[in-house]
Design a protein around this motif. Structure first.
Motif, PDB file in Angstrom:
ATOM      1  N   GLU A  65      -2.351  71.918 -43.147  1.00 41.77           N
ATOM      2  CA  GLU A  65      -1.460  70.865 -43.946  1.00 41.77           C
ATOM      3  C   GLU A  65      -1.408  69.560 -43.118  1.00 41.77           C
ATOM      4  O   GLU A  65      -1.348  68.448 -43.726  1.00 41.77           O
ATOM      5  CB  GLU A  65      -0.098  71.402 -43.710  1.00 41.77           C
ATOM      6  CG  GLU A  65       0.325  72.737 -44.558  1.00 41.77           C
ATOM      7  CD  GLU A  65      -0.098  73.979 -44.030  1.00 41.77           C
ATOM      8  OE1 GLU A  65       0.537  75.116 -44.166  1.00 41.77           O
ATOM      9  OE2 GLU A  65      -1.063  74.011 -42.706  1.00 41.77           O
ATOM     10  N   GLU A  98      -2.628  65.927 -44.570  1.00 39.43           N
ATOM     11  CA  GLU A  98      -1.636  64.757 -44.601  1.00 39.43           C
ATOM     12  C   GLU A  98      -2.387  63.391 -43.940  1.00 39.43           C
ATOM     13  O   GLU A  98      -2.381  62.312 -44.613  1.00 39.43           O
ATOM     14  CB  GLU A  98      -0.312  64.813 -43.979  1.00 39.43           C
ATOM     15  CG  GLU A  98       0.585  65.875 -44.797  1.00 39.43           C
ATOM     16  CD  GLU A  98       1.299  65.086 -45.934  1.00 39.43           C
ATOM     17  OE1 GLU A  98       0.999  63.800 -46.234  1.00 39.43           O
ATOM     18  OE2 GLU A  98       2.147  65.891 -46.572  1.00 39.43           O
ATOM     19  N   ASP A 137       1.134  55.105 -54.737  1.00 38.22           N
ATOM     20  CA  ASP A 137       1.576  56.063 -53.780  1.00 38.22           C
ATOM     21  C   ASP A 137       2.981  56.239 -53.554  1.00 38.22           C
ATOM     22  O   ASP A 137       3.768  56.863 -54.216  1.00 38.22           O
ATOM     23  CB  ASP A 137       0.894  55.656 -52.306  1.00 38.22           C
ATOM     24  CG  ASP A 137       1.200  56.763 -51.173  1.00 38.22           C
ATOM     25  OD1 ASP A 137       1.828  57.637 -51.310  1.00 38.22           O
ATOM     26  OD2 ASP A 137       1.239  55.885 -50.004  1.00 38.22           O
ATOM     27  N   SER A 150       2.613  56.172 -40.941  1.00 32.59           N
ATOM     28  CA  SER A 150       2.977  57.534 -40.973  1.00 32.59           C
ATOM     29  C   SER A 150       2.999  58.297 -39.728  1.00 32.59           C
ATOM     30  O   SER A 150       1.732  58.379 -39.021  1.00 32.59           O
ATOM     31  CB  SER A 150       2.198  58.339 -42.141  1.00 32.59           C
ATOM     32  OG  SER A 150       2.025  57.453 -43.338  1.00 32.59           O
ATOM     33  N   ARG A 208       9.353  70.561 -39.798  1.00 31.71           N
ATOM     34  CA  ARG A 208       9.939  71.327 -40.613  1.00 31.71           C
ATOM     35  C   ARG A 208      11.287  72.161 -39.923  1.00 31.71           C
ATOM     36  O   ARG A 208      12.208  72.558 -40.616  1.00 31.71           O
ATOM     37  CB  ARG A 208       9.080  72.590 -41.165  1.00 31.71           C
ATOM     38  CG  ARG A 208       8.030  72.179 -41.922  1.00 31.71           C
ATOM     39  CD  ARG A 208       7.325  73.382 -42.240  1.00 31.71           C
ATOM     40  NE  ARG A 208       6.041  73.239 -43.235  1.00 31.71           N
ATOM     41  CZ  ARG A 208       4.887  73.814 -43.123  1.00 31.71           C
ATOM     42  NH1 ARG A 208       4.742  74.830 -42.051  1.00 31.71           N
ATOM     43  NH2 ARG A 208       3.903  73.366 -43.925  1.00 31.71           N
ATOM     44  N   THR A 249       9.018  56.655 -47.687  1.00 34.21           N
ATOM     45  CA  THR A 249       8.835  58.215 -48.498  1.00 34.21           C
ATOM     46  C   THR A 249       8.687  59.277 -47.470  1.00 34.21           C
ATOM     47  O   THR A 249       8.077  59.073 -46.050  1.00 34.21           O
ATOM     48  CB  THR A 249       7.244  57.990 -49.234  1.00 34.21           C
ATOM     49  OG1 THR A 249       6.448  57.792 -48.394  1.00 34.21           O
ATOM     50  CG2 THR A 249       7.617  57.120 -50.290  1.00 34.21           C
ATOM     51  N   THR A 250       9.113  60.465 -47.816  1.00 41.12           N
ATOM     52  CA  THR A 250       8.972  61.321 -46.922  1.00 41.12           C
ATOM     53  C   THR A 250       8.495  62.816 -47.749  1.00 41.12           C
ATOM     54  O   THR A 250       8.296  62.732 -48.921  1.00 41.12           O
ATOM     55  CB  THR A 250      10.461  61.918 -46.177  1.00 41.12           C
ATOM     56  OG1 THR A 250      11.142  62.250 -47.103  1.00 41.12           O
ATOM     57  CG2 THR A 250      11.137  60.630 -45.702  1.00 41.12           C
ATOM     58  N   SER A 251       7.887  63.692 -46.850  1.00 38.60           N
ATOM     59  CA  SER A 251       7.713  64.936 -47.433  1.00 38.60           C
ATOM     60  C   SER A 251       8.155  65.951 -46.239  1.00 38.60           C
ATOM     61  O   SER A 251       9.059  65.380 -45.215  1.00 38.60           O
ATOM     62  CB  SER A 251       6.148  65.256 -47.470  1.00 38.60           C
ATOM     63  OG  SER A 251       5.462  65.300 -46.451  1.00 38.60           O
ATOM     64  N   GLU A 252       7.979  67.183 -46.605  1.00 36.92           N
ATOM     65  CA  GLU A 252       8.130  68.094 -45.245  1.00 36.92           C
ATOM     66  C   GLU A 252       7.735  68.149 -44.056  1.00 36.92           C
ATOM     67  O   GLU A 252       8.543  68.124 -43.163  1.00 36.92           O
ATOM     68  CB  GLU A 252       7.857  69.595 -45.930  1.00 36.92           C
ATOM     69  CG  GLU A 252       8.492  70.844 -45.291  1.00 36.92           C
ATOM     70  CD  GLU A 252       8.334  72.067 -45.699  1.00 36.92           C
ATOM     71  OE1 GLU A 252       9.077  73.020 -45.624  1.00 36.92           O
ATOM     72  OE2 GLU A 252       7.166  72.310 -46.429  1.00 36.92           O
ATOM     73  N   LYS A 300       5.977  64.769 -43.052  1.00 29.23           N
ATOM     74  CA  LYS A 300       5.472  63.656 -43.102  1.00 29.23           C
ATOM     75  C   LYS A 300       6.462  62.530 -43.505  1.00 29.23           C
ATOM     76  O   LYS A 300       7.191  62.893 -44.229  1.00 29.23           O
ATOM     77  CB  LYS A 300       4.406  63.325 -44.033  1.00 29.23           C
ATOM     78  CG  LYS A 300       3.795  61.888 -44.126  1.00 29.23           C
ATOM     79  CD  LYS A 300       3.300  61.774 -45.557  1.00 29.23           C
ATOM     80  CE  LYS A 300       4.379  61.641 -46.706  1.00 29.23           C
ATOM     81  NZ  LYS A 300       3.722  61.312 -48.041  1.00 29.23           N
TER      82      LYS A 300
END
Length: 412
Positions: A199, A203, A295, A349, A356, A380-383, A385
């Protein structure tokens, strides 16, 4: 016999001498008892030269003939590698994509692998062949035409073969000795990682790290293929390079694994768009159809029924995005006052599976940038990143500051 897949990039096979060096590495693995599938790229610079020939000959080219031309570089390398191994008394032969066959979709220059029947190569292994050298980056469509997988596609070829043959491991030989916490050319404290989770690598690859093609990491994660990134130019050992593997295979890791960057970004803002249901679809469908890779997306607070819509895309797709929006406005699909493009931005980034279960990463990142006087334009964010758009002139400063703040030079 167990199967090992070894992929050699363009710099690793750039000259006959480098092909000999790569062949010796293959010979070492054969001596350990492996049947080896070698995936080769074109010699360094060869694909660019072939693309130049196509553009010079026919700027509005037939994509099928484009693939026929640009795939030829890998064929040359595969043949030379086979001859080199034969001179070393290692039973080897070269394979072009259609001979395997590597079955792909018909999307020329961006094909996806659909199937790799192992029967032909397995039969040759049973007959005494020890090494199959396969031209990377290429396959064959249902219509019988040569296809290519997009730049960097040899990585994807290698992982797909590892999955199809149940290989013990897939080694990617390149001009770097592994995956680093960030680009060593920007930050001299960058540290090589012994292991990184699929993962995290996915990314980092999608965010600008050039070590592996994004699709190859997607495939490896889906089929649980152990990937190892190693240098072609350094002495080999069993623990060399970086292993890309399941999160469960990593005993302990830092909260943040790495800092990635992309300097070729543009921030585009549609000014004064009607704030109504369906407006996002009316904007982003034409962009998708025009092949614009959007993006980050941010929609401002509505005022008097109007809003601003901001998104980022690669610099080389700005003209395409502007035309798509102008055409949509002319059709009456979307109404906006102006389209403003800021081409002086970069994306930075931080990535890590530890995010997490740990709080405060975003706050720390924003505070670090604030301390350096760097203004954030988009977030912007993810779990696992957090990405920000900033002025490009501050990109290297931001990478170095974040690397220091999260102490990435230290192992977990």
């Amino acid at each position: 016999m167990p199967v090992l897949v070894m992929k050699f990039g363009g710099t690793s096979v750039a000259t006959p001498d480098r092909i000999k060096r790569a062949a010796k590495r293959v010979g070492v693995e054969v001596s350990k008892g492996y049947d080896v599938i070698v995936i080769v790229s074109a010699m360094s610079g060869e694909t660019n030269k072939l693309v130049g020939y196509v553009n010079e000959t026919a700027p509005l080219f037939d994509a099928r003939e484009y693939d026929a031309v640009v795939s030829s570089g890998e064929n040359v390398t595969a043949g030379l590698m086979a001859l080199t191994l034969q001179n070393m008394d290692v039973p080897a032969r070269s394979w072009q994509g259609w001979q395997v066959p590597v079955k792909t979709t018909s999307a020329h220059s961006a094909a996806r692998i659909e199937d790799i029947p192992p029967d032909n190569i397995r039969k040759k292994f049973e007959e005494g062949m020890k090494v199959a050298i396969v031209a990377g980056f290429q396959g064959i469509s249902a219509e019988g035409r040569i296809t290519t997988l997009g730049r960097g596609g040899s990585d994807t070829t290698a992982v797909a073969f590892a999955a199809a043959f149940g290989a013990e491991r897939c080694d990617i030989y390149t001009d770097v000795d592994g995956v680093y916490t960030t680009d060593p050319r920007i930050c001299d404290k960058a540290r090589k990682l012994d292991k990184i989770a699929f993962e995290e690598m996915l990314e980092l690859a999608s965010l600008g790290a050039k070590v592996l093609q994004t699709r190859s990491v997607e495939l490896a994660m889906r089929y649980k293929v152990k990937l190892r990134v190693v240098s072609s130019f350094e002495e080999q050992s069993d623990d060399a390079g970086t292993l890309v593997c399941d999160e469960e295979d990593i005993m302990e890791s830092n909260v943040v694994a790495g800092v990635a960057y992309s300097r070729d970004e543009t921030k585009m803002t549609l000014m004064s768009v009607a704030d109504r249901p369906g407006i996002a679809a009316a904007i982003f469908m034409p962009l998708s159809e025009a092949g614009v890779n959007v993006d980050m997306i941010v929609q401002n607070i509505s005022e008097d029924g109007r809003t601003d819509m901001t998104f980022s895309c690669p610099v080389d797709q700005v003209k395409r995005a502007e035309k798509a929006m102008a055409d949509a406005k002319a059709r009456g699909d979307v109404n906006f006052h102006d389209l403003v493009a800021d081409t002086g931005v970069a994306k930075v980034s931080v990535v890590g599976i530890g995010m997490r279960s740990h709080t405060g990463v975003a706050a720390k990142m924003f505070q670090v940038l604030s301390n350096e006087g760097i203004n954030i334009k988009v977030i912007t964010t993810s779990e696992i990143k957090i990405s920000v758009l900033i002025d490009r002139k501050y990109m290297e400063l931001a990478v170095q500051a974040l690397h220091d703040a999260f102490e990435l030079e230290k192992a977990a």
